[in-house]
Design an enzyme around this catalytic site. Structure first.
Site, mmCIF file in Angstrom:
data_model
loop_
_atom_site.group_PDB
_atom_site.id
_atom_site.type_symbol
_atom_site.label_atom_id
_atom_site.label_comp_id
_atom_site.label_asym_id
_atom_site.label_seq_id
_atom_site.Cartn_x
_atom_site.Cartn_y
_atom_site.Cartn_z
ATOM 1 N N HIS B 79 0.843 -1.202 0.000
ATOM 2 C CA HIS B 79 0.000 0.000 0.000
ATOM 3 C C HIS B 79 0.876 1.249 0.000
ATOM 4 O O HIS B 79 0.683 2.152 -0.813
ATOM 5 C CB HIS B 79 -0.925 -0.003 1.219
ATOM 6 C CG HIS B 79 -1.543 1.341 1.518
ATOM 7 N ND1 HIS B 79 -2.509 1.899 0.712
ATOM 8 C CD2 HIS B 79 -1.302 2.234 2.507
ATOM 9 C CE1 HIS B 79 -2.832 3.091 1.213
ATOM 10 N NE2 HIS B 79 -2.123 3.317 2.292
ATOM 11 N N ASP B 108 6.518 21.194 -26.784
ATOM 12 C CA ASP B 108 6.501 19.845 -26.189
ATOM 13 C C ASP B 108 7.553 19.821 -25.090
ATOM 14 O O ASP B 108 8.190 20.833 -24.821
ATOM 15 C CB ASP B 108 6.816 18.777 -27.257
ATOM 16 C CG ASP B 108 6.240 17.413 -26.862
ATOM 17 O OD1 ASP B 108 6.508 16.966 -25.733
ATOM 18 O OD2 ASP B 108 5.507 16.803 -27.671
ATOM 19 N N TRP B 144 6.991 0.205 3.899
ATOM 20 C CA TRP B 144 7.517 0.913 2.726
ATOM 21 C C TRP B 144 8.873 1.541 3.027
ATOM 22 O O TRP B 144 9.615 1.896 2.135
ATOM 23 C CB TRP B 144 6.525 1.954 2.215
ATOM 24 C CG TRP B 144 6.633 3.307 2.869
ATOM 25 C CD1 TRP B 144 6.030 3.686 4.025
ATOM 26 C CD2 TRP B 144 7.379 4.442 2.412
ATOM 27 N NE1 TRP B 144 6.358 4.986 4.331
ATOM 28 C CE2 TRP B 144 7.184 5.474 3.348
ATOM 29 C CE3 TRP B 144 8.190 4.703 1.301
ATOM 30 C CZ2 TRP B 144 7.771 6.736 3.226
ATOM 31 C CZ3 TRP B 144 8.776 5.964 1.188
ATOM 32 C CH2 TRP B 144 8.558 6.961 2.136
ATOM 33 N N SER B 172 13.022 5.971 -13.863
ATOM 34 C CA SER B 172 11.907 6.694 -14.476
ATOM 35 C C SER B 172 11.807 8.109 -13.909
ATOM 36 O O SER B 172 11.678 9.088 -14.655
ATOM 37 C CB SER B 172 10.609 5.925 -14.235
ATOM 38 O OG SER B 172 9.506 6.730 -14.519
ATOM 39 N N SER B 173 11.895 8.219 -12.592
ATOM 40 C CA SER B 173 11.783 9.536 -11.952
ATOM 41 C C SER B 173 12.914 10.457 -12.375
ATOM 42 O O SER B 173 12.704 11.644 -12.615
ATOM 43 C CB SER B 173 11.825 9.405 -10.439
ATOM 44 O OG SER B 173 10.653 8.831 -9.975
ATOM 45 N N HIS B 256 13.070 12.147 3.345
ATOM 46 C CA HIS B 256 12.438 13.413 3.690
ATOM 47 C C HIS B 256 12.251 14.329 2.496
ATOM 48 O O HIS B 256 11.148 14.823 2.276
ATOM 49 C CB HIS B 256 13.062 14.115 4.891
ATOM 50 C CG HIS B 256 12.031 15.032 5.465
ATOM 51 N ND1 HIS B 256 10.994 14.585 6.228
ATOM 52 C CD2 HIS B 256 11.786 16.332 5.241
ATOM 53 C CE1 HIS B 256 10.169 15.577 6.479
ATOM 54 N NE2 HIS B 256 10.626 16.659 5.895
ATOM 55 N N GLU B 258 11.827 13.289 -0.328
ATOM 56 C CA GLU B 258 10.762 12.578 -1.055
ATOM 57 C C GLU B 258 9.373 13.053 -0.625
ATOM 58 O O GLU B 258 8.490 13.239 -1.451
ATOM 59 C CB GLU B 258 10.906 11.070 -0.814
ATOM 60 C CG GLU B 258 9.722 10.215 -1.243
ATOM 61 C CD GLU B 258 9.506 10.170 -2.744
ATOM 62 O OE1 GLU B 258 10.453 10.486 -3.489
ATOM 63 O OE2 GLU B 258 8.380 9.831 -3.157
ATOM 64 N N TYR B 260 8.554 15.913 0.388
ATOM 65 C CA TYR B 260 8.305 17.237 -0.187
ATOM 66 C C TYR B 260 8.119 17.155 -1.699
ATOM 67 O O TYR B 260 7.411 17.978 -2.285
ATOM 68 C CB TYR B 260 9.417 18.210 0.194
ATOM 69 C CG TYR B 260 9.382 18.521 1.672
ATOM 70 C CD1 TYR B 260 8.171 18.470 2.362
ATOM 71 C CD2 TYR B 260 10.512 18.827 2.394
ATOM 72 C CE1 TYR B 260 8.106 18.714 3.720
ATOM 73 C CE2 TYR B 260 10.452 19.076 3.753
ATOM 74 C CZ TYR B 260 9.243 19.013 4.412
ATOM 75 O OH TYR B 260 9.180 19.253 5.753
ATOM 76 N N SER B 271 -2.115 27.188 -5.577
ATOM 77 C CA SER B 271 -1.951 28.616 -5.850
ATOM 78 C C SER B 271 -2.745 29.027 -7.086
ATOM 79 O O SER B 271 -3.429 30.059 -7.085
ATOM 80 C CB SER B 271 -0.471 28.942 -6.062
ATOM 81 O OG SER B 271 0.267 28.555 -4.928
ATOM 82 N N HIS B 305 14.746 13.528 11.942
ATOM 83 C CA HIS B 305 13.558 13.626 12.799
ATOM 84 C C HIS B 305 12.671 12.388 12.644
ATOM 85 O O HIS B 305 11.742 12.202 13.411
ATOM 86 C CB HIS B 305 12.781 14.930 12.577
ATOM 87 C CG HIS B 305 12.109 15.058 11.263
ATOM 88 N ND1 HIS B 305 12.024 16.239 10.578
ATOM 89 C CD2 HIS B 305 11.463 14.161 10.488
ATOM 90 C CE1 HIS B 305 11.367 16.068 9.452
ATOM 91 N NE2 HIS B 305 11.018 14.817 9.373
ATOM 92 N N HIS B 306 12.971 11.556 11.652
ATOM 93 C CA HIS B 306 12.283 10.260 11.556
ATOM 94 C C HIS B 306 12.950 9.226 12.461
ATOM 95 O O HIS B 306 12.492 8.095 12.534
ATOM 96 C CB HIS B 306 12.320 9.739 10.113
ATOM 97 C CG HIS B 306 11.644 10.644 9.140
ATOM 98 N ND1 HIS B 306 10.306 10.536 8.836
ATOM 99 C CD2 HIS B 306 12.098 11.688 8.408
ATOM 100 C CE1 HIS B 306 9.974 11.468 7.949
ATOM 101 N NE2 HIS B 306 11.038 12.184 7.673
ATOM 102 N N THR B 331 6.363 27.255 5.421
ATOM 103 C CA THR B 331 5.062 26.623 5.195
ATOM 104 C C THR B 331 3.948 27.562 5.644
ATOM 105 O O THR B 331 2.921 27.708 4.966
ATOM 106 C CB THR B 331 4.969 25.286 5.953
ATOM 107 O OG1 THR B 331 6.162 24.542 5.697
ATOM 108 C CG2 THR B 331 3.773 24.483 5.495
ATOM 109 N N LYS B 334 3.226 30.252 3.117
ATOM 110 C CA LYS B 334 2.386 29.811 2.008
ATOM 111 C C LYS B 334 0.910 29.847 2.391
ATOM 112 O O LYS B 334 0.064 30.341 1.646
ATOM 113 C CB LYS B 334 2.776 28.404 1.548
ATOM 114 C CG LYS B 334 4.207 28.313 1.076
ATOM 115 C CD LYS B 334 4.471 27.099 0.214
ATOM 116 C CE LYS B 334 3.857 27.250 -1.142
ATOM 117 N NZ LYS B 334 4.611 28.135 -2.017
ATOM 118 N N ARG B 453 1.626 1.811 15.162
ATOM 119 C CA ARG B 453 1.259 1.588 13.762
ATOM 120 C C ARG B 453 1.729 0.197 13.338
ATOM 121 O O ARG B 453 2.482 -0.454 14.049
ATOM 122 C CB ARG B 453 1.882 2.664 12.874
ATOM 123 C CG ARG B 453 3.380 2.631 12.840
ATOM 124 C CD ARG B 453 3.962 3.863 12.184
ATOM 125 N NE ARG B 453 3.882 3.795 10.730
ATOM 126 C CZ ARG B 453 4.737 4.427 9.897
ATOM 127 N NH1 ARG B 453 5.712 5.166 10.396
ATOM 128 N NH2 ARG B 453 4.613 4.337 8.603
#
Lengths: 383, 528
Positions: B79, B108, B144, B172-173, B256, B258, B260, B271, B305-306, B331, B334, B453
């Site tokens: 998932h 293009d 994950w 790919s990315s 991290h 990732e 964002y 926006s 922080h993880h 943040t 924004k 979790r």
């Protein structure tokens, strides 16, 4: 922590909502918040949590307040011609600097509490905590006490065949016992994968990592039984390895230590005793159900592709020496761990004997049994 | 989508799309590839969503009812992987493909053949990943975040296929990001300086740099795993002198930025939509760009922080706490800008606007819980509980995914030439809005109350709110079928859209007709 004695799982949604909004709403609300815990540190952590929470609520009310006001006051109907402003240096500077100051205001108490938590001087009592798939081992370094802590909730409860008890998934065979008012230091590590030892009431959560020893400490002033859990995904039964700590007055603790030492002595006597096949098998079944079923299953069939089956296994049938070796050393690169430190000689011998007798193995193989002395022999240094 | 573009025979000297399957296999057209990405991501969203529903069904009541713990762990792993790498990221790449060239006035993407390649390797990556479900030992079951040694020494054999799939996704990315950067840097219409670019383009420029910076780090991490598993190294194996914590440092140095990567394009989308439906120029354009850049830079110095509970030294804990708290500043800027854009605007509430407003509110709630999580001592209580699950689902579902849905409603008239059904769109919004909050809000509470979790079964005090959360999840899941229906209905027909589509729309994409011709801006427009 407020706890319902039994929770009817068949409760409808409606009655759930009624419970929420009924007269004991505040009790229910406590149950939905972080525990205050029972140590000076845990109370500080709780206060910090509430402080930040309320700051967020206030900021949220202001920001969302202006937003919702705008949503109602400046619809196209009420305000057909929009304003044209699109920047304001002073305003933008203000909402950069003010949040920064609020953050500094939060960071100060947070840093103070953190510094207190990081006091890692030695404890009055030092306990090594070792995570295993899926149980905890505790070694009291001063008193030479050593035991494992396993979940005792019956699998029939888990699979809904019998009603669930009050401490469903939070009950163990042997609680960690510590005295009130003493500084207890935990030295936390793991034997296989990463686990995490969490005791919410002490505000301790520390990862148990193979090859590392992490420390945590606590001083508990309120006697009681406290319940926590493993909080790092550690494989199949991650959800089934709770932590239970019993905090008792000093004299009760001393009595417990004495009792544990005597039990160790009795175990040594058992090792010397002559065992019959049925005695070993009977004891071995209990050991098997506690330590082995998670992977090898009750019927000894294992799980295809991951956990080998024991029923009809050639090693279990005919190779007694290798059979002992696997349990003592584990299997490199596989989930099978060494049980040498987890099981006494008596339990080791009886569980091997059990697997060699159960599921028709006795009839299909050599039927040889293993006695405690075999294990003692194995443990002797080889020349 | 094919039906639409084929039915639209734009009659100028350019050739239209080829016919049949080969059109999609061989296409180098940014609009076709954008559609492919979007459909692929929606398919993955449904598969990943079905897995989430297996999880929620099992958690509906205490006790094991539907699946075994072993399979439960496979579901939570797949998932996460599918939603992150298969649903959210490709959706944003799809939007970038459709919109970046039209927004900067380019004909293009800069590297059209690489564009085709970067899409067409993706289905293979996910085919490999999903096929692991049918392998001996089952699919990856280590979360994950695949922490070693659970994902190395103790992993099922399918982990090797997982590693290969991650490599393909990464390739790919990286190709997609290079394409975006080259397009933006080289193909902007004359007069479009960097500080005149639409914010979605800015957000993707920053995102693409993040991707190029961290995807190779992820590739490094999985390669080290591969070496540990098959070639006898001990990067992460303590028994061989390695370091399991090293894995987490590498993973989160990728991880991290990732997260964002999965939210910055959403900032761009919100926006545009808020500006359009407030009929008022976006407040603080320059500070929006500044804020996104700051967030991106900060994302490289907050990874630990993880890992507050792995036993870092005090100095590291303090540094990562302070650095993480700092993110609240840009943040906040924004959010204040969006609110101020609405202030004294002239607002209407079409479906895209509803999703965008919900995005701002619910993403901000996710931001608040993020701030709480940054406080290290409190994190010792929150870490690895449902509080964290609630936090990142608030920023990812009503955050990233709502923004993607808002974008689809906002730009689909441009893509198909038809207006979507406004009544159904609003119904979809309200069902999703209620579903998402009923699902994830109670998870804050059960997390605070102590539910870890990634567990298939839980103690009885968590029962009531887990049940409610599961009901919400099924509501949210079911309402996405309505979304599929609305999109298909719009593709087939509907009220014809004007070129500008929305009264307050701004930007080059609204200057071409609807649906956008197969080739747009073959001569660059002039931007004043």
């Amino acid at each position: 922590m407020f706890r319902k004695a039994t929770t009817s799982v068949n409760k409808t949604l409606l009655s759930g909502f009624i419970t929420l909004f009924s007269s004991n709403m505040f009790a229910a609300w406590d149950d939905l918040n972080m525990t205050e815990g029972v140590t000076a540190i845990s109370k500080e952590v709780f206060d910090l949590h509430m402080l930040i929470f309320w700051i967020c609520v206030v900021i949220g009310l202001v920001v969302f307040g202006i937003m919702f006001y705008s949503m109602f006051a400046f619809t196209k109907k009420k305000n057909p011609s929009p304003a044209s402003f699109h920047e304001n240096t002073k305003l933008e500077l203000a909402w950069t600097v003010v949040p920064f100051l609020i953050l500094v205001f939060m960071a100060i108490p947070a840093s103070n509490t953190l510094t207190k938590i990081y006091d890692d001087t030695e404890g009055d009592i030092n306990i090594q905590v070792v995570g295993y798939q899926w149980k905890w081992q505790y070694k009291y370094l001063e008193d030479d006490i050593d035991f494992f802590q396993n979940l005792t909730t019956d699998w029939d409860e888990i699979y809904n065949k019998t009603p669930k008890g009050e401490f469903y998934l939070e009950e163990v065979d042997e609680a960690v016992v510590i005295p009130v008012g003493k500084k207890i230091r935990f030295l936390i590590t793991a034997n296989d994968v990463i686990h995490s030892w969490w005791m919410p009431d002490f505000a301790i959560k520390q990862d148990a990592i193979p090859g590392f020893i992490n420390t945590a400490w606590t001083i508990v002033d309120e006697p009681g039984t406290y319940r926590g859990k493993c909080t790092e995904l550690c494989g199949k039964n991650h959800g089934f390895m709770p932590v239970v700590v019993k905090v008792v007055p000093q004299d009760e603790y001393d009595a417990w230590v004495k009792e544990k030492k005597e039990a160790a002595f009795r175990m040594a006597e058992l090792t010397e005793k002559e065992w019959s096949v049925s005695e070993l098998t009977e004891r071995g079944e209990g050991v098997y159900l506690k330590n082995c079923v998670a992977c090898h299953q009750v019927n000894g069939q294992g799980i295809t592709g991951i956990f080998p089956k024991l029923a009809g296994s050639d090693i279990v049938l005919n190779d007694k020496a290798r059979n002992i070796e696997i349990l003592m050393e584990g299997v490199q690169g596989a989930a099978m761990q060494s049980f040498a430190n987890q099981l006494s000689e008596v339990d080791m011998a009886s569980v091997i004997t059990y697997t060699r007798q159960a599921w028709g193995n006795a009839d299909n193989g050599d039927g040889e049994i293993v006695v405690p002395k075999d294990i003692v022999e194995y443990k002797k240094p080889k020349v | 989508m094919s039906a639409v573009i084929e039915s639209h025979n734009h009659d100028d000297h350019h050739h239209g799309p080829a016919k049949g399957l080969t059109r999609w296999l061989y296409t180098t057209n940014h609009k076709d590839i954008g559609s492919l990405y979007l459909w692929f991501s929606f398919a993955m969203f449904l598969i990943g969503g079905a897995m989430a529903l297996v999880i929620r069904a099992e958690l509906f009541q205490p006790g094991m009812q539907i699946v075994e713990p072993e399979f439960y762990n496979q579901m939570l792993t797949l998932h996460g992987l599918i939603m992150v790498f298969g649903a959210v990221m490709p959706a944003f790449v799809g939007l970038a493909n459709w919109l970046v060239p039209m927004m900067v006035g380019a004909p293009d993407m800069a590297l059209p053949r690489m564009n085709n390649l970067s899409f067409w390797i993706l289905p293979f990556a996910f085919f490999i990943l999903l096929s692991s479900l049918f392998m001996e030992g089952g699919a990856p079951n280590f979360g994950w975040t695949f922490y070693a040694p659970l994902s190395t020494t103790y992993a099922p054999p399918s982990v090797t296929f997982f590693i290969f799939a991650v490599h393909i996704m990464g390739a790919s990315s990286i190709m997609g990001s290079i394409n975006v950067i080259v397009t933006i840097m080289n193909m902007r219409a004359p007069g479009m300086t960097l500080m005149k670019m639409p914010l979605f383009v800015w957000s993707w420029l920053i995102t693409a740099y993040l991707l190029i910076a961290v995807m190779p780090v992820l590739a490094g991490a999985v390669t080290m795993m591969l070496m540990d598993i098959h070639f006898g190294t001990s990067f992460f194996n303590a028994a061989g002198g390695g370091d399991p914590v090293l894995f987490q440092h590498i993973f989160w140095f990728f991880g991290h930025p990732e997260v964002y990567i999965m939210i910055l394009p959403a900032f761009g989308i919100a926006s545009h939509i808020i500006e359009t439906f407030s009929r008022k120029q976006l407040f603080g354009y320059a500070s929006m760009v500044w804020a996104m850049a700051s967030i991106a830079i900060l994302s490289f110095v907050v990874w630990a922080h993880h890992m507050f509970t792995v036993g870092l030294p005090l100095a590291a804990e303090l540094f990562f706490m302070w650095a993480t708290m700092l993110i609240a500043v840009p943040t906040g800027v924004k959010v204040f800008n969006w609110v101020t854009t609405m202030f004294k605007g002239s607002i209407t509430y079409e479906t895209p606007m509803l999703f965008a407003i919900a995005f701002v509110v619910l993403f901000t709630i996710g931001g608040f819980s993020g701030l709480m999580l940054a406080i290290t001592p409190a994190d010792f209580q929150y870490h690895d509980t449902y509080f964290v699950v609630a936090h990142f689902h608030y920023v990812l579902v009503p955050g990233s995914i709502f923004s993607i849905m808002a974008a689809v409603y906002y730009w689909i008239p441009k893509w198909t030439g038809n207006m979507y059904d406004e009544r159904l769109g609003k119904l979809h919004f309200w069902l999703s809005f209620v579903g998402v909050n009923v699902t994830f809000f109670p998870q804050h509470w059960i997390g605070l109350a102590g539910m870890p979790r990634r567990i298939p079964d839980y103690a009885l005090q968590f029962a009531d709110w887990n049940m409610i959360s599961s009901v919400g999840a099924f509501l949210f899941g079911a309402s996405q079928i309505l979304f599929l229906f609305i999109v298909l209905k719009t593709v087939m027909g509907g009220k014809k859209a004007t070129p500008e589509v929305w009264e307050g729309s701004r930007g080059l994409e609204w200057t071409v007709e609807s649906p956008a011709p197969y080739h747009t801006f073959t001569t660059p427009p002039k931007v004043s």
